[in-house]
Design a protein around this motif. Structure first.
Motif, short mmCIF file in Angstrom:
data_model
loop_
_atom_site.label_atom_id
_atom_site.label_comp_id
_atom_site.label_asym_id
_atom_site.label_seq_id
_atom_site.Cartn_x
_atom_site.Cartn_y
_atom_site.Cartn_z
N LYS A 132 0.98 -1.21 -0.03
CA LYS A 132 -0.01 0.18 -0.04
C LYS A 132 1.00 1.36 -0.10
N LEU A 133 0.53 2.14 -0.85
CA LEU A 133 1.39 3.42 -0.81
C LEU A 133 0.71 4.49 -0.10
N PHE A 134 1.32 5.58 0.38
CA PHE A 134 0.88 6.57 0.98
C PHE A 134 -0.23 7.29 -0.05
N LYS A 135 0.25 7.45 -1.05
CA LYS A 135 -0.73 8.29 -2.24
C LYS A 135 -0.57 7.85 -3.50
N LYS A 136 -1.37 7.95 -4.36
CA LYS A 136 -1.59 7.20 -5.85
C LYS A 136 -0.12 7.78 -6.40
N VAL A 141 3.29 -11.11 -17.52
CA VAL A 141 4.03 -11.10 -16.17
C VAL A 141 4.80 -9.76 -16.25
N LYS A 142 4.46 -8.76 -15.45
CA LYS A 142 5.32 -7.55 -15.32
C LYS A 142 6.03 -7.25 -14.03
N GLN A 143 7.49 -6.83 -14.42
CA GLN A 143 8.13 -6.64 -13.15
C GLN A 143 7.97 -5.17 -12.64
N ILE A 144 7.47 -4.91 -11.39
CA ILE A 144 7.18 -3.57 -10.92
C ILE A 144 8.36 -3.13 -9.88
N LYS A 145 8.90 -2.03 -10.02
CA LYS A 145 9.87 -1.41 -8.95
C LYS A 145 9.06 -0.23 -8.41
N ILE A 146 8.98 -0.24 -6.89
CA ILE A 146 8.19 0.46 -6.09
C ILE A 146 9.33 1.12 -5.26
N GLU A 147 9.28 2.60 -5.01
CA GLU A 147 10.16 3.40 -4.19
C GLU A 147 9.92 3.12 -2.88
N ARG A 148 10.69 2.63 -1.99
CA ARG A 148 10.31 2.43 -0.42
C ARG A 148 9.83 3.74 0.18
N LYS A 149 10.37 5.00 -0.25
CA LYS A 149 9.86 5.97 0.48
C LYS A 149 8.23 6.26 0.11
N ASN A 150 7.75 5.63 -0.72
CA ASN A 150 6.33 5.79 -1.04
C ASN A 150 5.44 4.95 -0.19
N VAL A 151 6.08 3.76 0.33
CA VAL A 151 5.53 2.51 0.80
C VAL A 151 4.90 3.00 2.27
N ALA A 152 3.65 2.74 2.58
CA ALA A 152 2.81 2.94 3.73
C ALA A 152 3.01 1.59 4.39
N GLN A 153 2.80 0.37 3.73
CA GLN A 153 2.38 -1.00 4.30
C GLN A 153 2.72 -2.04 3.31
N ILE A 154 3.56 -2.87 3.98
CA ILE A 154 3.68 -4.06 3.19
C ILE A 154 3.18 -5.27 3.93
N LYS A 155 2.43 -6.36 3.35
CA LYS A 155 2.14 -7.29 4.07
C LYS A 155 1.98 -8.64 3.32
N LEU A 156 2.11 -9.90 3.91
CA LEU A 156 2.03 -10.76 3.08
C LEU A 156 0.56 -11.28 2.88
N ILE A 157 0.27 -11.78 1.65
CA ILE A 157 -1.12 -12.43 1.27
C ILE A 157 -1.06 -13.99 1.45
N GLY A 215 1.79 -8.90 -5.73
CA GLY A 215 2.82 -9.73 -6.48
C GLY A 215 3.75 -10.40 -5.74
N ILE A 216 4.50 -11.01 -6.68
CA ILE A 216 5.57 -11.97 -5.67
C ILE A 216 6.71 -10.98 -5.55
N LEU A 217 7.16 -10.96 -4.23
CA LEU A 217 8.48 -10.18 -3.87
C LEU A 217 9.64 -10.97 -4.53
N GLN A 218 10.44 -10.19 -5.37
CA GLN A 218 11.81 -10.69 -6.21
C GLN A 218 12.99 -10.30 -5.34
N GLU A 219 12.95 -8.77 -4.93
CA GLU A 219 14.14 -8.30 -4.43
C GLU A 219 13.81 -7.12 -3.78
N PHE A 220 14.76 -6.56 -3.05
CA PHE A 220 14.55 -5.05 -2.45
C PHE A 220 16.06 -4.72 -2.25
N ASN A 221 16.15 -3.30 -1.79
CA ASN A 221 17.25 -2.68 -1.39
C ASN A 221 16.61 -1.50 -0.51
N GLN A 222 17.51 -0.64 -0.16
CA GLN A 222 17.16 0.52 0.74
C GLN A 222 16.24 1.49 -0.18
#
Length: 157
Positions: free
Chosen positions: A103-107, A138-154, A117-124
Motif C-alpha cells: 500500500k502506498l501513501f498516495k497514488k 507478467v510484469k516486473q514492478i519497482k516501487i520506491e520504498r519512501k512511498n510505501v505505507a505498508q507491506i504485508k504477506l497475502i 505480486g511476488i516479492l523478487q528483491e529489495f534494497n534501501q
C-alpha cells in the motif's frame, strides 16, 4: 538515541527467546488518546492465547522496571498472523518468493495506491515485485520504498 521500539526490542528479545518464542516485531503507537505497545511473537508451532499470556507475564515487570515509556500505555502481545506486516529488512528477506501486498501513501504516477505480486528483491531504495497484470503478461514492478505505507504477506484462503 534508539527509538522506544528499538530499546524495548533489545530489552525483551532475550527473555522471549529464553522461554521458546521468536520476537517478530515491536510497535509503539498512539491511537486517539491512548498509547499501545504491541509485541508480536512467532513460533514454528504457531501461537495461541496461552503463548501470548506466557510472554506477557514474562516481560511485563521488566518493562515497568526499565521505564522506557513515560506515558500510560496498553501492552498487547499477539501472534504475527498469517498475513503479517513486513516492516523490517529481515521480514522482507524471509518473504522473497512470496506474494505480498504493498500500500502506498498516495497514488503513484500510474494512479495506483495498491500493488500485489511476488516479492523478487529489495534494497534501501526500492522493492521489486512480479505482478500478473493480465492473464498472459507478467510484469516486473519497482516501487520506491519512501512511498510505501505498508507491506504485508497475502494468504489465499
Amino acid at each position: 538515541m534508539a527509538s522506544i521500539e528499538e530499546r524495548v526490542e533489545t530489552l525483551i528479545k532475550p527473555i522471549i527467546e529464553k522461554i521458546g518464542y521468536d520476537l517478530y516485531d515491536v510497535e509503539y503507537n498512539k491511537e486517539g488518546k491512548n498509547f499501545f505497545l504491541r509485541i508480536f511473537i512467532d513460533s514454528p508451532k504457531g501461537i495461541d492465547l496461552n503463548d501470548c499470556e506466557k510472554v506477557n507475564n514474562a516481560i511485563n515487570s521488566i518493562l515497568d522496571e526499565a521505564d522506557y515509556i513515560k506515558e500510560q500505555y496498553f501492552l498487547e502481545v499477539s501472534s504475527t498472523g498469517i498475513e503479517r506486516t513486513l516492516r523490517k529488512d529481515k521480514h522482507l528477506e524471509q518473504s522473497i518468493g512470496k506474494e505480498i501486498e504493498i500500500k502506498l501513501f498516495k497514488k503513484d504516477e500510474n494512479g495506483k495506491k495498491l500493488y500485489q505480486g511476488i516479492l523478487q528483491e529489495f534494497n534501501q531504495e526500492e522493492i521489486v515485485i512480479k505482478n500478473n497484470e493480465t492473464e498472459n503478461e507478467v510484469k516486473q514492478i519497482k516501487i520506491e520504498r519512501k512511498n510505501v505505507a505498508q507491506i504485508k504477506l497475502i494468504f489465499h484462503w
